[in-house]
Structures are given as C-alpha cells and as structure tokens.
Write a protein that holds these residues in place. Structure first.
Motif, PDB file in Angstrom:
ATOM      1  N   UNK A  72      -4.689   6.510   7.132  1.00  0.00           N
ATOM      2  CA  UNK A  72      -4.061   5.354   7.769  1.00  0.00           C
ATOM      3  C   UNK A  72      -2.539   5.390   7.750  1.00  0.00           C
ATOM      4  N   UNK A  73      -1.950   6.386   7.085  1.00  0.00           N
ATOM      5  CA  UNK A  73      -0.500   6.538   7.145  1.00  0.00           C
ATOM      6  C   UNK A  73       0.229   6.039   5.912  1.00  0.00           C
ATOM      7  N   UNK A  74       1.533   6.311   5.896  1.00  0.00           N
ATOM      8  CA  UNK A  74       2.370   6.040   4.730  1.00  0.00           C
ATOM      9  C   UNK A  74       2.461   4.554   4.406  1.00  0.00           C
ATOM     10  N   UNK A  92      -0.514   3.388   2.572  1.00  0.00           N
ATOM     11  CA  UNK A  92      -0.428   3.886   1.199  1.00  0.00           C
ATOM     12  C   UNK A  92       0.498   3.005   0.362  1.00  0.00           C
ATOM     13  N   UNK A  93       1.655   2.653   0.912  1.00  0.00           N
ATOM     14  CA  UNK A  93       2.590   1.767   0.201  1.00  0.00           C
ATOM     15  C   UNK A  93       1.934   0.413  -0.081  1.00  0.00           C
ATOM     16  N   UNK A  94       1.251  -0.128   0.916  1.00  0.00           N
ATOM     17  CA  UNK A  94       0.574  -1.410   0.737  1.00  0.00           C
ATOM     18  C   UNK A  94      -0.538  -1.315  -0.313  1.00  0.00           C
ATOM     19  N   UNK A  95      -1.192  -0.152  -0.374  1.00  0.00           N
ATOM     20  CA  UNK A  95      -2.233   0.090  -1.366  1.00  0.00           C
ATOM     21  C   UNK A  95      -1.676  -0.125  -2.773  1.00  0.00           C
ATOM     22  N   UNK A 105       9.823  -1.248  -1.065  1.00  0.00           N
ATOM     23  CA  UNK A 105       8.473  -0.692  -0.912  1.00  0.00           C
ATOM     24  C   UNK A 105       7.736  -0.540  -2.234  1.00  0.00           C
ATOM     25  N   UNK A 106       8.383  -0.930  -3.320  1.00  0.00           N
ATOM     26  CA  UNK A 106       7.770  -0.994  -4.644  1.00  0.00           C
ATOM     27  C   UNK A 106       7.270   0.363  -5.133  1.00  0.00           C
TER      28      UNK A 106
END
Length: 496
Positions: A322-324, A327-330, A486-487
């Motif tokens: 699903x893209x970067x 992944x960041x949101x994950x 982006x944590x």
C-alpha cells in the motif's frame, strides 16, 4: 553439556489423554561430571533412566530429572534414555497457555495440538530447556496415533508405519531447532501441496495440513502463503529450511511459530491489504521462520529480536502492498499500544515469563522503524538482509541485543549504542526541546541522548530533515516548528 540430538518416541492415547514412550538425548560433555540434569514438567511417571545403555538411579521432582552417577562420566559423547508415561499438562488458553489441547473438529474427529513456547519442550519430553542450546543434529520424532489420523510435525516425513489399529509417523529435522518447536499436531488432515521456488532458485515442498472439512479453502490459502514467502525473502533472504519443507498445520488454537510446520488457527478470517486477501496470523508466524527459528536469541532477555523484528516484517508487507504513507500510518497507530512500563531488554539471564511483555512486539518493531530512519534505507535494508543470512548470527550461532547493535553500528559506521540503550534498555522517550529565542527564531535540541540524530522539522518553508544534537540548531520560522510529523521516534516534546 552441548545437546546434539533428541529422539522422541511416543504413543498418544487420545481416549485417555496420555502419552507413553521414551526420549533419547545425545549430548557432548565438555568436562567430566557425576551429575546430569534434564528438565521435565512434573506430570509424568518416569519409569527408567539409562546412561550410555546402563540403568541409572535418578530423582524426579521440581520439574527436573537429576541423575547422580556412581562414577564420573568422562568428557565427550554421551546418551541418556528416559522411559516415561502420563498425562501431559492441558492448555487452558492456548497458545498463550502451554500444554496439550484435546478436542474434536466439527465432524467429531479427534484433534490434538501442542503449544510450548513459554514452558518449552520440557512440557512433554525430557530436555535441556534453555534457548542457548539447540540440538545441532536435529530431532527424530516417532508419534503413534489411532489409524486414520494424521500427525503433522517438523522437518521431513520419513515414513508412516501402519499396523492393525495404529499409524506411526516418523518426522526428522535436518537442521538445529529450538525445543519449543519440537511439537506435533494430530487431526483428520488432508495435505494440500505445491512446489515453491525460493529466491535462490531452490525447489521446496509447500504443504498445508488442513482439516478435511476445510479442504476446499486450502488452495487459496497456499496462494497467500506463497505470496507472503516471496515478500519475506525479499527482506530476509532465502527461506531458512529449504532442505525440508514450508508448511502449516490447522490447529484449534490461534497459531504459533513451529519450525517448518507453523500452527495456523485463524479460521481463514482474511482482511484486505492492497486489495488482496491478507491473513495477519499466517504472515506473522511465518516471519518467525527467520526471526526466532533461524535467528535465535541466546537469552530470553533478547526475545524482542524474535517478536519485534518479526512484527516489523509485518509492517513491511503493508509498505510493499500500500506504499510508504500506509507504512507510516501503521506505526502511528501501533505506537498507541506501546505500554513503555518496562524496558524491552530488562537485564540478562532473565526467565521467559519476565521477558515476555507486549512491548517486545510493538516497541521492538517501532525501534526497527526508528533505526531504519536514523541510518537510511540504503544502509538499513541491505544490512537487515545481511544479518539474517550471515552464518555468524544464524542456525547454530545464537544472538543477543549486543550483536544486533554492533552489526548495525558497523554497517552504518555510527555508534548506535546510545539509541539501542535509550529505546531498548530504558523506558525513556527521546526528549526534544523547542525554545523560542526571538521573533520567528527557535532553538531545537535533543536532551537525553549522546549522539546526533536526524529529525524532520516542518516550518513555513516546508519539511526539512536536519541533524540535531544536545547543542541544538537555530531555526527561522513564521510558525511553531513541527517536530517529526511522521513519527519516526517515540518522543517527548518540551516547548517553551
């Protein structure tokens, strides 16, 4: 004592919920001794013990068999055979609680599973129960069950010997194996098969021991299994057990990372990632074939290497599909579940119960997310695969947190010990101080780590990656700077 091989030969009486048979432990002594000690949970009747073929006196209590020899056993090869029977501990809430699960499928057929991650192999066979000593020459298992049932086990199936009312399954491993993976499952199974081609071009049997009543779901499940395998190999190298098989067995409990025969009990409850069916349980447990089974911690204190890096691999699947940003949101979402009440690595030589906290999953994975950001993708991803494929850290060679730290420090030519110490050995968060020093002027500094770190800082001019240390840097901005939007860090912001 260096354990070389286990032989386990058991008759499983499903009606009585008992096991009966023997185990042979082959080992090498580095020095003479007149005392031998093996672990076995206190739920059995130990009938006889033999040392190098001779009957020996023993004591069996406090979950251990102690053999006091009349004469010293010399250094070198030795063998102990233990004959025993009884009722193994029954799991109350598997897989979180260890033991045997005696149940039936929906058609009434017997269905038996064994889970032993916390208790270890001593749950049902005598062994040296510590992660630092795996049987270098593997395991032979001979499991006898009522005829018509199938035994799923680790390694390769050597033979099935059928008698009038029983079948004996002989499973043999060609690799070293952690003792909590030395388990078996029994059921009315059908075996769905296909051939998997590894990243190195090797052909490996891929198998699903699926209940007959779910056989129609097996082919699609194997399609997902194959897709997951390709993704894991991309980051961690070739499937570790290419000389054996890649397999899963349907179980009445949720699942467990049993080497070359992972337990699967998620009941085909798929979600969607990238528009494709996804089974989080199968993906996670399969990742343990690398992190846990191939790369194994020598001390329970370092179990984040198993669970944290494996969980990071789950996040990489989201990134690929699903893209970067996904992944960041994950990781933004997963950070909410980090308790941070105990260090991930809490000393040395701790027991499994003390080491097994939820943060070895969530915070361990988040730490790998942070490490990736700190050293950059061009270093991080090749180093991750190199670590997972280096003979120095795999199979017979067990690892600790210091090994991971020193490896990535060398790969990045950076001393990463302060980062490992902060996030793994304490419960501190990175403290970032933002001080307004004048009109549109801010001093940004980190307070509690002795190394410079990159930070994404958003000002009215946009997002810029800057390297910050304790001294700090001055920033011009018409707005209050946003730190690490982006944590990539677990952090504490101090704004003045």
């Amino acid at each position: 004592m260096d354990v070389r091989h286990y032989t386990i030969s058991l008759n499983v009486d499903i009606a009585q919920k008992t096991i009966n048979g023997f185990a042979i432990i082959d080992f090498i002594l580095s020095q003479p001794t007149n005392v031998l000690l093996f672990d076995l949970v206190d739920s059995f009747n130990v009938m006889n013990v033999f040392v190098n073929g001779k009957k020996a006196a023993f004591n069996y209590h406090n979950n251990a068999i102690t053999i006091n020899l009349p004469a010293s056993l010399p250094a070198g090869k030795a063998s102990v055979k233990v004959e025993y029977n009884g009722k193994p501990h029954v799991a109350i809430r598997p897989p979180w609680d260890d033991g045997f699960t005696w149940t039936t499928d929906s058609s009434g057929n017997p269905w038996v599973a064994v889970t032993a991650e916390a208790a270890g192999g001593k749950l049902y066979f005598p062994c040296k129960d510590h992660p630092s000593d795996e049987p270098d020459e593997g395991v032979d298992m001979f499991i006898t069950v009522p005829k018509g049932l199938v035994v799923a086990g680790p390694g390769l199936l050597q033979k099935v010997e059928n008698k009038k009312s029983t079948s004996t399954y002989h499973w043999k491993t060609n690799y070293t194996i952690n003792n909590y993976s030395v388990v078996f499952n029994i059921g009315k199974y059908k075996v769905a098969r296909r051939t998997y081609t590894t990243i190195n071009g090797n052909k490996v049997p891929m198998e699903f021991y699926v209940l007959e009543e779910h056989a129609d779901k097996a082919e699609h499940h194997l399609e997902l299994f194959e897709m997951f395998a390709h993704q894991e190999e991309k980051y961690f190298g070739e499937y570790p057990w290419a000389k054996e098989k890649m397999a899963i067995a349907e179980t009445p409990h949720l699942g467990m990372e049993h080497q070359s025969m992972n337990a699967y009990g998620n009941k085909f409850r798929y979600t969607k990632i990238g528009g494709q069916d996804y089974d989080w349980l199968m993906h996670h447990e399969f990742g343990h074939e690398w992190w846990g089974n191939k790369i194994t911690a020598k001390d329970w204190a370092d179990y984040w290497i198993h669970e944290g890096i494996c969980s990071f691999g789950d996040a990489l699947y989201t990134r690929d599909m699903e893209g970067e940003q996904a992944y960041i949101n994950y990781f933004k979402k997963s950070s909410l579940g980090i308790k941070n009440d105990k260090p991930v690595v809490n000393g040395k030589d701790v027991d499994e119960e003390a080491a097994y906290i939820s943060d070895i999953y969530s915070k361990g994975a988040f730490f790998m997310h942070t490490l990736r950001y700190v050293i950059g993708d061009s270093i991080f991803f090749p180093a991750l695969k190199q670590f997972a494929t280096d003979p120095k850290y795999t199979y017979n060679n067990l690892v600790c947190t210091d090994d991971v730290e020193q490896f990535f420090s060398h790969a990045s030519t950076t001393n990463l010990k302060p980062l490992f110490d902060l996030y793994l050995r304490t419960t501190q968060k990175l403290e970032v101080h933002v001080l307004r020093t004048g009109v549109n002027k801010y001093l940004v500094q980190i307070l509690n780590i002795d190394m410079p770190l990159p930070l994404d800082i958003v000002t009215d001019a946009g997002n810029k990656k800057m390297v910050i240390n304790k001294k700090g840097i001055e920033i011009m901005s018409n707005m209050l700077p946003q730190i690490d939007p982006d944590m990539y860090y677990l952090k504490k912001l101090i704004i003045e």
